[in-house]
Design an enzyme around this catalytic site. Structure first.
Site, PDB file in Angstrom:
ATOM      1  CG  MET A 102      30.635  33.845  38.879  1.00 58.67           C
ATOM      2  SD  MET A 102      32.189  32.673  38.966  1.00 58.67           S
ATOM      3  CE  MET A 102      33.157  33.173  40.128  1.00 58.67           C
ATOM      4  CB  CYS A 103      28.052  37.362  34.675  1.00 61.83           C
ATOM      5  SG  CYS A 103      28.738  38.965  34.666  1.00 61.83           S
ATOM      6  CG  ASN A 104      30.414  34.556  30.045  1.00 64.31           C
ATOM      7  OD1 ASN A 104      30.566  33.348  30.693  1.00 64.31           O
ATOM      8  ND2 ASN A 104      29.395  34.429  29.196  1.00 64.31           N
TER       9      ASN A 104
END
Length: 166
Positions: A102-104
């Site tokens: 995941m990222c933002n």
């Protein structure tokens, strides 16, 4: 007796069995994530995840790998080869599963990692870019697609006990 609604995080998707992707979750997503029985989170954004998510990861005894911390001060810069290789090493280790990348927003950094993984799986570029664009929406970054296209899969060290989908 009330039934709890399970709400997946933004841009959630299944990459392969026990391997998922998403944007940063909030408290509403924690019951959903709990059901996945995660062992590992690969966090790709340069900044730390929010404190509530850090607490959730800690409470659930999930390993958090924060990659890409020093990769760039500019969020628009494409992910580095070094980060892709680090993430690939974690992803190709079945003992880390179930895992979420995941990222933002779960779009660009995550999409680039997944694109490079698809290239390693020998998907054609049309299919890789179609998947990338499905998550990126109108915010496609040509630099990321270029990065995926030029990524040298020979740099990825594939372990003997790699996941069966590879």
């Amino acid at each position: 007796m009330t039934s709890q609604h399970l709400i997946p995080p933004l841009n959630y998707g299944m990459i392969e069995e026990d391997l998922y992707r998403s944007g940063q979750p909030n408290e509403l997503n924690f019951p959903f994530l709990e059901k996945l029985g995660l062992k590992t989170v690969v966090w790709l954004a340069p900044e730390e995840p929010n404190q509530r998510f850090l607490d959730f990861v800690d409470d659930q005894d999930i390993q958090l790998h924060h990659l890409g911390v020093v990769s760039s001060m500019n969020a628009w810069d494409p992910i580095t080869e070094e980060v892709v290789l680090e993430a690939s090493e974690l992803i190709l280790t079945p003992q880390n599963y179930p895992m979420i990348v995941m990222c933002n927003l779960g779009r660009h950094r995550t999409g680039t990692i997944v694109g490079c993984l698809r290239k390693l799986q020998r998907w054609n570029l049309t299919s890789i870019f179609e998947e990338y664009r499905r998550y990126a929406g109108p915010k496609v970054r040509v630099l990321n697609e270029q990065f995926i296209e030029l990524f040298d899969t020979d740099l990825v060290r594939v372990p003997m006990d790699h996941p069966k989908w590879l």
